[in-house]
Scaffold this motif. Structure first.
Motif, mmCIF file in Angstrom:
data_model
loop_
_atom_site.group_PDB
_atom_site.id
_atom_site.type_symbol
_atom_site.label_atom_id
_atom_site.label_comp_id
_atom_site.label_asym_id
_atom_site.label_seq_id
_atom_site.Cartn_x
_atom_site.Cartn_y
_atom_site.Cartn_z
ATOM 1 N N VAL A 46 0.860 -1.190 0.000
ATOM 2 C CA VAL A 46 0.000 0.000 0.000
ATOM 3 C C VAL A 46 0.890 1.231 0.000
ATOM 4 C CG1 VAL A 46 -1.725 1.311 1.293
ATOM 5 C CG2 VAL A 46 -1.850 -1.180 1.214
ATOM 6 N N PRO A 48 0.631 5.067 0.449
ATOM 7 C CA PRO A 48 -0.317 6.092 0.901
ATOM 8 C C PRO A 48 -0.289 7.388 0.084
ATOM 9 C CG PRO A 48 1.400 5.706 2.562
ATOM 10 C CD PRO A 48 1.642 4.764 1.438
ATOM 11 N N PRO A 51 -3.360 8.351 -5.158
ATOM 12 C CA PRO A 51 -4.772 8.713 -4.974
ATOM 13 C C PRO A 51 -5.599 7.505 -4.489
ATOM 14 C CG PRO A 51 -4.038 9.197 -7.220
ATOM 15 C CD PRO A 51 -2.906 8.530 -6.526
ATOM 16 N N GLU A 52 -6.751 7.809 -3.902
ATOM 17 C CA GLU A 52 -7.654 6.775 -3.394
ATOM 18 C C GLU A 52 -8.040 5.819 -4.518
ATOM 19 O OE1 GLU A 52 -9.748 4.824 -0.527
ATOM 20 O OE2 GLU A 52 -8.678 6.682 -0.157
ATOM 21 N N GLY A 53 -7.973 4.552 -4.260
ATOM 22 C CA GLY A 53 -8.307 3.547 -5.266
ATOM 23 C C GLY A 53 -7.091 3.003 -5.985
ATOM 24 N N GLN A 55 -4.024 2.987 -4.340
ATOM 25 C CA GLN A 55 -3.002 2.819 -3.302
ATOM 26 C C GLN A 55 -2.459 1.403 -3.234
ATOM 27 O OE1 GLN A 55 -4.938 4.215 0.202
ATOM 28 N NE2 GLN A 55 -4.596 6.358 -0.278
#
Length: 60
Positions: A46, A48, A51-53, A55
Motif C-alpha cells: 500500500v 499512501p 490517490p484513493e483507489g 493505493q
C-alpha cells in the motif's frame, strides 16, 4: 424390567449427516489456493501517497 430402546437413524437423517460432513470438508481451501494467497499477500504493498483507489500495488 424396561425394554431397551434401540433407535436407528432414518435414511433422511443419514443423508443429512452425510451432506453436513461433505459441506464441512468443502469449506476448507486447498493447499494450492493457500500458497497462491500467500504469494499474493507477500507481493501486495500500500502506497499512501497515491490517490484513493490506486493505493494498492502488486509488486513483481
Amino acid at each position: 424390567m424396561p425394554m431397551k430402546c434401540n433407535i436407528t437413524q432414518t435414511n433422511s437423517q443419514q443423508k443429512k449427516n452425510k451432506q453436513l460432513i461433505k459441506a464441512k470438508d468443502a469449506m476448507h481451501p486447498g493447499t494450492e489456493t493457500l500458497n497462491f494467497l500467500k504469494l499474493f499477500a507477500r507481493n501486495y504493498h500500500v502506497e499512501p501517497l497515491m490517490p484513493e483507489g490506486l493505493q494498492g500495488i502488486i509488486l513483481g
